[in-house]
Design a protein around this motif. Structure first.
Motif, PDB file in Angstrom:
ATOM      1  N   THR A  36       0.673  -1.180  -0.032  1.00 47.16           N
ATOM      2  CA  THR A  36      -0.141   0.225  -0.055  1.00 47.16           C
ATOM      3  C   THR A  36       0.914   1.438  -0.090  1.00 47.16           C
ATOM      4  O   THR A  36       1.841   1.429   0.675  1.00 47.16           O
ATOM      5  CB  THR A  36      -0.872  -0.118   1.059  1.00 47.16           C
ATOM      6  OG1 THR A  36      -1.545  -1.250   1.297  1.00 47.16           O
ATOM      7  CG2 THR A  36      -2.049   1.233   0.872  1.00 47.16           C
ATOM      8  N   LYS A  37       0.559   1.927  -1.175  1.00 45.79           N
ATOM      9  CA  LYS A  37       1.634   3.255  -1.218  1.00 45.79           C
ATOM     10  C   LYS A  37       1.286   4.566  -0.719  1.00 45.79           C
ATOM     11  O   LYS A  37       0.010   4.954  -0.476  1.00 45.79           O
ATOM     12  CB  LYS A  37       2.026   3.225  -2.823  1.00 45.79           C
ATOM     13  CG  LYS A  37       2.453   2.184  -3.338  1.00 45.79           C
ATOM     14  CD  LYS A  37       3.948   1.800  -2.679  1.00 45.79           C
ATOM     15  CE  LYS A  37       4.675   0.615  -3.248  1.00 45.79           C
ATOM     16  NZ  LYS A  37       5.346  -0.299  -2.572  1.00 45.79           N
ATOM     17  N   TYR A  38       2.168   5.260  -0.369  1.00 47.13           N
ATOM     18  CA  TYR A  38       1.928   6.821  -0.047  1.00 47.13           C
ATOM     19  C   TYR A  38       2.144   7.582  -1.357  1.00 47.13           C
ATOM     20  O   TYR A  38       3.300   7.375  -1.833  1.00 47.13           O
ATOM     21  CB  TYR A  38       2.890   7.078   1.173  1.00 47.13           C
ATOM     22  CG  TYR A  38       3.238   8.600   1.251  1.00 47.13           C
ATOM     23  CD1 TYR A  38       2.267   9.441   1.862  1.00 47.13           C
ATOM     24  CD2 TYR A  38       4.326   9.111   1.254  1.00 47.13           C
ATOM     25  CE1 TYR A  38       2.279  10.766   2.074  1.00 47.13           C
ATOM     26  CE2 TYR A  38       4.104  10.768   1.200  1.00 47.13           C
ATOM     27  CZ  TYR A  38       3.222  11.330   1.942  1.00 47.13           C
ATOM     28  OH  TYR A  38       3.469  12.642   2.054  1.00 47.13           O
ATOM     29  N   GLY A  39       1.334   8.340  -1.524  1.00 49.53           N
ATOM     30  CA  GLY A  39       1.548   9.157  -2.667  1.00 49.53           C
ATOM     31  C   GLY A  39       1.209  10.768  -2.331  1.00 49.53           C
ATOM     32  O   GLY A  39       1.861  11.688  -2.981  1.00 49.53           O
ATOM     33  N   CYS A  40       0.063  10.950  -1.392  1.00 47.52           N
ATOM     34  CA  CYS A  40       0.074  12.533  -1.241  1.00 47.52           C
ATOM     35  C   CYS A  40      -0.442  12.595   0.150  1.00 47.52           C
ATOM     36  O   CYS A  40      -0.366  13.861   0.717  1.00 47.52           O
ATOM     37  CB  CYS A  40      -1.122  12.937  -1.951  1.00 47.52           C
ATOM     38  SG  CYS A  40      -2.831  12.212  -1.592  1.00 47.52           S
ATOM     39  N   VAL A  42      -3.179  13.091   1.537  1.00 48.53           N
ATOM     40  CA  VAL A  42      -4.521  13.858   1.736  1.00 48.53           C
ATOM     41  C   VAL A  42      -5.625  13.569   0.928  1.00 48.53           C
ATOM     42  O   VAL A  42      -6.433  14.421   0.516  1.00 48.53           O
ATOM     43  CB  VAL A  42      -4.046  15.496   1.018  1.00 48.53           C
ATOM     44  CG1 VAL A  42      -3.057  16.080   2.354  1.00 48.53           C
ATOM     45  CG2 VAL A  42      -3.557  15.574  -0.318  1.00 48.53           C
ATOM     46  N   GLY A  43      -5.493  12.297   0.491  1.00 51.95           N
ATOM     47  CA  GLY A  43      -6.869  11.709  -0.207  1.00 51.95           C
ATOM     48  C   GLY A  43      -7.037  12.286  -1.463  1.00 51.95           C
ATOM     49  O   GLY A  43      -7.959  12.217  -2.307  1.00 51.95           O
ATOM     50  N   GLN A  44      -5.984  12.259  -2.282  1.00 52.51           N
ATOM     51  CA  GLN A  44      -6.203  12.966  -3.567  1.00 52.51           C
ATOM     52  C   GLN A  44      -5.523  12.065  -4.659  1.00 52.51           C
ATOM     53  O   GLN A  44      -5.777  12.276  -5.937  1.00 52.51           O
ATOM     54  CB  GLN A  44      -5.086  14.249  -3.811  1.00 52.51           C
ATOM     55  CG  GLN A  44      -5.737  15.343  -3.103  1.00 52.51           C
ATOM     56  CD  GLN A  44      -7.176  16.068  -3.818  1.00 52.51           C
ATOM     57  OE1 GLN A  44      -6.995  16.130  -4.977  1.00 52.51           O
ATOM     58  NE2 GLN A  44      -7.927  16.539  -3.061  1.00 52.51           N
ATOM     59  N   CYS A  45      -4.768  11.210  -4.443  1.00 53.61           N
ATOM     60  CA  CYS A  45      -4.233  10.555  -5.349  1.00 53.61           C
ATOM     61  C   CYS A  45      -4.309   8.985  -5.548  1.00 53.61           C
ATOM     62  O   CYS A  45      -4.380   8.276  -6.548  1.00 53.61           O
ATOM     63  CB  CYS A  45      -2.582  10.317  -5.241  1.00 53.61           C
ATOM     64  SG  CYS A  45      -1.764   9.200  -4.038  1.00 53.61           S
ATOM     65  N   GLY A  46      -4.841   8.347  -4.508  1.00 54.26           N
ATOM     66  CA  GLY A  46      -5.410   6.823  -4.377  1.00 54.26           C
ATOM     67  C   GLY A  46      -4.348   6.016  -4.295  1.00 54.26           C
ATOM     68  O   GLY A  46      -4.886   4.542  -4.326  1.00 54.26           O
ATOM     69  N   ALA A  47      -3.249   6.123  -4.167  1.00 57.50           N
ATOM     70  CA  ALA A  47      -1.946   5.246  -4.150  1.00 57.50           C
ATOM     71  C   ALA A  47      -2.395   4.422  -2.843  1.00 57.50           C
ATOM     72  O   ALA A  47      -1.811   3.263  -2.824  1.00 57.50           O
ATOM     73  CB  ALA A  47      -0.657   6.022  -4.127  1.00 57.50           C
ATOM     74  N   CYS A  48      -2.991   4.671  -1.855  1.00 54.94           N
ATOM     75  CA  CYS A  48      -3.051   4.281  -0.663  1.00 54.94           C
ATOM     76  C   CYS A  48      -4.419   3.242  -0.343  1.00 54.94           C
ATOM     77  O   CYS A  48      -4.582   2.922   0.519  1.00 54.94           O
ATOM     78  CB  CYS A  48      -3.082   5.341   0.446  1.00 54.94           C
ATOM     79  SG  CYS A  48      -4.485   6.293   0.588  1.00 54.94           S
ATOM     80  N   THR A  49      -5.072   3.120  -1.450  1.00 51.90           N
ATOM     81  CA  THR A  49      -6.288   2.490  -1.522  1.00 51.90           C
ATOM     82  C   THR A  49      -6.136   1.002  -0.841  1.00 51.90           C
ATOM     83  O   THR A  49      -5.708   0.541  -1.538  1.00 51.90           O
ATOM     84  CB  THR A  49      -6.780   2.580  -2.783  1.00 51.90           C
ATOM     85  OG1 THR A  49      -7.098   3.889  -3.377  1.00 51.90           O
ATOM     86  CG2 THR A  49      -8.363   1.907  -2.901  1.00 51.90           C
ATOM     87  N   SER A  59      -6.465   4.914   2.720  1.00 50.74           N
ATOM     88  CA  SER A  59      -5.861   4.427   3.938  1.00 50.74           C
ATOM     89  C   SER A  59      -5.114   5.524   4.723  1.00 50.74           C
ATOM     90  O   SER A  59      -4.815   5.754   5.620  1.00 50.74           O
ATOM     91  CB  SER A  59      -5.010   3.250   4.144  1.00 50.74           C
ATOM     92  OG  SER A  59      -3.799   3.502   3.243  1.00 50.74           O
ATOM     93  N   CYS A  60      -4.739   6.757   3.947  1.00 52.24           N
ATOM     94  CA  CYS A  60      -4.049   7.754   4.332  1.00 52.24           C
ATOM     95  C   CYS A  60      -4.668   8.846   5.333  1.00 52.24           C
ATOM     96  O   CYS A  60      -4.140   9.445   6.030  1.00 52.24           O
ATOM     97  CB  CYS A  60      -3.262   8.598   3.312  1.00 52.24           C
ATOM     98  SG  CYS A  60      -4.402   9.569   2.050  1.00 52.24           S
ATOM     99  N   LEU A  61      -6.183   8.779   5.043  1.00 49.91           N
ATOM    100  CA  LEU A  61      -6.898   9.692   5.608  1.00 49.91           C
ATOM    101  C   LEU A  61      -7.494   8.900   7.032  1.00 49.91           C
ATOM    102  O   LEU A  61      -8.097   9.789   7.748  1.00 49.91           O
ATOM    103  CB  LEU A  61      -7.984  10.466   4.987  1.00 49.91           C
ATOM    104  CG  LEU A  61      -7.323  11.211   3.838  1.00 49.91           C
ATOM    105  CD1 LEU A  61      -8.329  11.855   3.182  1.00 49.91           C
ATOM    106  CD2 LEU A  61      -6.633  12.356   4.686  1.00 49.91           C
TER     107      LEU A  61
HETATM  108  S1  FES Z   1      -1.762   8.718  -0.350  1.00 50.91           S
HETATM  109 FE1  FES Z   1      -2.813   9.675  -1.839  1.00 50.91          FE
HETATM  110  S2  FES Z   1      -4.843   9.441  -1.533  1.00 50.91           S
HETATM  111 FE2  FES Z   1      -3.767   8.621   0.299  1.00 50.91          FE
END
Ligand code: FES
Ligand code: FES
Lengths: 150, 719
Positions: A36-40, A42-49, A59-61
């Protein structure tokens, strides 16, 4: 530090973490599930889905203290990497750098669970929240289409 | 004659490397073994791992059971070289691709000449060397088999991992690998005739696919090592500022925080988890003072505009007599095109692992230029380069940002100060605001038209910090127009700038290809025809002029192919087509974009693309790169917006910086010009033409010309 009991990929686990720690970092740092990846953050990129009770969620939020559901990550999407979405991703050779793809696949798998035969427009809409900086969108959509076939 | 490939490098010293390699082995090979670089799951299942490996040369080793490991020397940033470079080795080795494992080689400057991901040069510059690496090993295997049979090696040949001798004698590569590895390395080897290629030209899947789809820790950010601390850094929020003092008592109280260390104008927070380190950074209270000018994009705009009008101080190319041509022209057309700064936004933020505590310094992570990172680390630590080991992870994008190892420098320095192994992590905000940006730039393009011909052309570049590479001045339309002048001016800034995917041409191509579109309209000729005519005129001059790299004929082939596939001019009134053609990074590309008005909004529906990159190594990966480049080019032309106010970046995360998304990506069809010419790269070349093709199609759909990026800021009609 509080102790949390959670279910990840069908396993019951205990984690000690600050209550505001996002699920993303609990997975990555505490549980060694780095798929599960970190991209932003702040819920904007979806990498952490990931899936919470089967539904795609960022999952980042989500602070660990607010987690009420069972978690599935890319590592648990299937036992042997043979979920239809994973197979389709391989068949279409979707990734470039590959960094966004776990999030893309988790979103796709959740879409297909709710809507097994999405139209092209529905696929694009469902996948629109996931950024692919490398621009593999066309293959992502083709792979979702393939995975949706019976 | 293809000039792009004329300056072939001499064959590198593989002989000496291989000779030494057999006996000595390489430190990185050992380290690869220790780290147990996992083979992709599916391959590992299918293949029995050998009990013994025999190193044939720095590029490959063969097991007693015939399984081959090929080392991929260059960093993998998503351009797929980890698949395509080993394909070239495997082709000349003549093995079944099914029996090949690929491992990422660490930095080894003795064995490999160029371990860089940049300029779309991996394939072009690796081509000969990689072929010879495979062919040399193949020759040694034949020699070993022949001597076992006591026959002449000339009477033997290979087929898919087998050596076949007189009377259909057969030995597998595995059977003779141990004997072959002891042999002298041949100086001269026979390369395959391209018509006999069995792997090159076939679509091969990404060698890391199984790891990627199952979430294996392949990326730099996934690094975990014994005793490691996570480090996040507080950097000055604006360019031109320096750190005065800071208060860290609140930060130190947080769980998991281990240390707070100042280095230069930055503060490193070390913690036992990424989140703790990131969070603690927000509790540091720094005070800054203005050290250098606080620059704003508004002022840059004025500066650059003024530079477009000043007498040129530097000509990059000057043909004929432009003054005269412009004086005698029937008509002069002048247009100015403007580009903003851009951050790279690799989806995996910058990060790096360093352990400077031991006898050997360990550096591990995502970097496009590992050799530079090592030499800077040696300076920072005042240690010898030979004491530093660098290995590369798979990277979540590069786009030029990972050419600059500010992050690896930081990791090394923090590790040495904290006396601990350190994984440095940039938050997205750090990544976007402590960047090495695509510099803002402006171009003034002028054409002198006389008797319905373009007789004069001037291009003036005004850019932040650095001007275009010399070679770009000799791209199209050099050779096509007799009186031509390219001049450059720059404005020095304290904002850090650098290469961004297809440096300079990522915007210049849009400017130029928009300009020629407008010229075609003014001259009342078809846009495709105008380009074809100019390229025709360029043929002779290009033959004579050493500096002109592009091939007018190859570019014409691309334009012809794309116009044909797109049905140029034959679509109904509702489909608005725009063309653009651009040579960069030794590859020729032409694109036609189609815009349709959907629910009142002009929408890019489709892009056709024709490419001449010589021999296509891996069509699957090649098409992926081309599609990605086009989508990236369109995305940044449409939405990419970044500026500075008193040194402070205008955006810090994806809520305030718009990247192209799934629904905005057009359908794309890719076609290759068939070719037997040595291959060139594809990581960048499809990007530059995309913006112009879209702008030209948008003009046809809306009547609006675009002179400035991002397009969405220029009009509300784009939604
Ligand atoms: S890390 Fe980008 S939406 Fe969660
Ligand atoms: S494959 Fe690189 S971000 Fe999607």
């Amino acid at each position: 530090m509080p102790l949390y009991q959670l279910t990840v990929n069908n396993k019951s686990l205990k984690v000690e973490a600050d209550e505001d720690t996002p699920l993303l970092w609990v997975l990555r740092d505490h549980l060694n599930l780095a798929g599960t990846k970190y991209g932003c953050g702040v819920g904007q990129c979806g990498a952490c889905t990931v899936h919470l009770d089967g539904k795609a969620t960022r999952s980042c939020l989500l602070p660990i203290s607010a987690l009420k559901a069972e978690v599935t990550t890319i590592e648990g999407l299937s036992e042997n990497g043979d979920h239809p979405v994973q197979q389709a991703w391989k068949e279409h050779d979707v990734p470039q750098c590959g960094y966004c793809q776990a999030g893309q696949m988790m979103t796709a798998a959740s879409l297909l669970k709710q809507n097994p035969h999405p139209s092209d427009a529905e696929i694009k809409e469902a996948m629109n929240g996931n950024i692919c900086r490398c621009g593999t969108y066309l293959r992502i959509n083709q792979a979702v289409k393939t995975a949706s076939k019976p | 004659m293809d000039k792009g490939n004329m300056k072939r490098r001499e064959f590198f010293k593989i002989s000496s490397v291989a000779g030494g390699g057999l006996l000595l082995g390489f430190s990185w090979m050992t380290s690869c073994k220790q780290a147990k670089v996992k083979a992709p799951a599916a391959v590992a299942e299918a293949l029995e791992m050998p009990k013994q490996w025999y190193e044939m040369n720095a590029y490959l080793k063969i097991g007693e059971n015939g399984v081959v490991t090929i080392y991929s020397q260059n960093p993998e940033i998503g351009q797929n070289v980890k698949t395509s470079m080993p394909m070239i080795v495997a082709e000349e080795l003549d093995v079944d691709w099914k029996n090949v494992l690929v491992e990422q080689a660490g930095l080894n400057s003795k064995a490999f000449e160029r371990q860089v991901a940049g300029g779309s040069q991996s394939i072009r510059q690796g081509w000969e060397t990689l072929r010879k690496a495979g062919a040399t090993a193949r020759q040694m295997l034949i020699t070993a088999a022949a001597s076992q049979w006591e026959v002449d090696p000339k009477d033997c040949y290979t087929e898919n991992g087998l050596i076949i001798g007189p009377e259909q004698k057969r030995l597998s590569y595995g059977d003779v690998a141990s004997a072959a590895a002891e042999l002298e390395v041949p100086e001269e080897v026979q390369l395959k005739d391209p018509k006999d290629f069995k792997i090159i030209g076939q679509g091969k899947g990404n060698v890391d696919i199984d790891g990627i789809i199952t979430g294996k820790p392949l990326f730099g950010l996934d690094t975990k090592r014994e005793g490691m601390l996570y480090a996040c850094v507080v950097r000055p929020p604006a360019f031109g500022q320096k750190l005065d003092s800071f208060e860290d008592s609140e930060a130190r109280k947080l769980t998991g925080v281990k240390d707070v260390i100042r280095f230069g104008d930055k503060i490193a927070v070390l913690a036992d988890s990424t989140y703790s380190a990131m969070k603690a950074c927000r509790f540091i209270e720094p005070k800054y003072e203005q050290d250098k000018p606080a620059e704003s994009s508004i002022d840059h705009d004025k500066e650059l505009k003024a530079l477009l009008e000043k007498p040129a101080t530097e000509h990059k190319r000057n043909d004929g007599n432009t003054d005269k041509a412009f004086k005698e022209a029937d008509q002069v057309v002048t247009r100015v095109y403007e580009a903003p700064f851009l951050p790279h936004n690799c989806l995996e933020p910058m990060n790096f692992f360093a352990d400077a505590t031991g006898e050997k310094v360990i550096m591990h992570g995502p970097i496009q230029t590992p050799a530079w990172a090592r030499s800077r680390a040696a300076k920072i630590l005042e240690r010898d380069e030979s004491e530093i080991e660098v290995s590369m992870t798979r990277m979540g994008g590069g786009f030029g940002r990972r050419l600059y190892g500010d992050f690896s420098d930081e990791a090394v320095e923090i590790s040495s100060l904290a006396k601990a192994p350190v994984q440095l992590v940039f938050s997205r905000e750090d990544d976007m605001t402590a960047g090495t940006y695509r510099p803002a730039s402006k171009y003034k393009l002028e054409a002198a038209i006389k008797d319905d011909k373009i007789v004069g052309y001037r291009m003036r570049e005004a850019a932040i910090n650095r001007n275009m590479f010399d070679a770009i001045a000799h791209f199209f339309p050099a050779g096509a127009i007799p009186n031509l002048q390219v001049s450059v001016m720059k404005h020095d800034s304290n904002i850090s700038t650098g290469a961004w995917r297809a440096p300079y041409t990522n915007f210049l191509a849009f400017a130029e290809q928009s300009f020629f579109d407008e010229l075609a309209e003014i001259m009342e000729v078809d846009e495709v025809q105008l380009r074809m005519d100019l390229l025709e005129q360029a043929k002779e001059p290009a033959e004579k002029d050493e500096k002109i790299e592009y091939s007018p004929a190859r570019m014409q082939d691309c334009i012809r192919l794309v116009a044909d596939k797109a049905g140029w001019g034959k679509k109904g009134a509702s489909v608005h087509q725009g063309i653009s053609a651009y040579y960069s990074h030794n590859t020729h590309v032409a694109e036609v974009a189609e815009v349709e008005i959907l629910d009142g909004v002009p929408t890019v529906k489709k892009v056709y693309c024709a490419v001449d990159c010589g021999i296509v190594i891996n069509p699957k990966g090649a098409i992926n790169q081309i599609e990605g480049g086009i989508i990236d080019g369109i995305g940044h032309a449409m939405y990419g917006d970044f500026s500075f106010d008193k040194g402070k970046p205008s955006a810090s995360n994806f809520h305030s910086y718009r990247l192209i998304r799934n629904q905005e990506a057009p359908d794309i069809e890719v076609y290759f010009v068939k070719s037997n010419i040595a291959p060139t790269g594809l990581g960048e070349p499809s990007l530059p033409p995309a913006g112009g093709a879209v702008a030209n199609a948008l003009y046809k759909a809306t009547g609006k010309r675009f002179y400035k990026q991002p397009f969405v800021k220029e009009t509300s009609i784009l939604g």
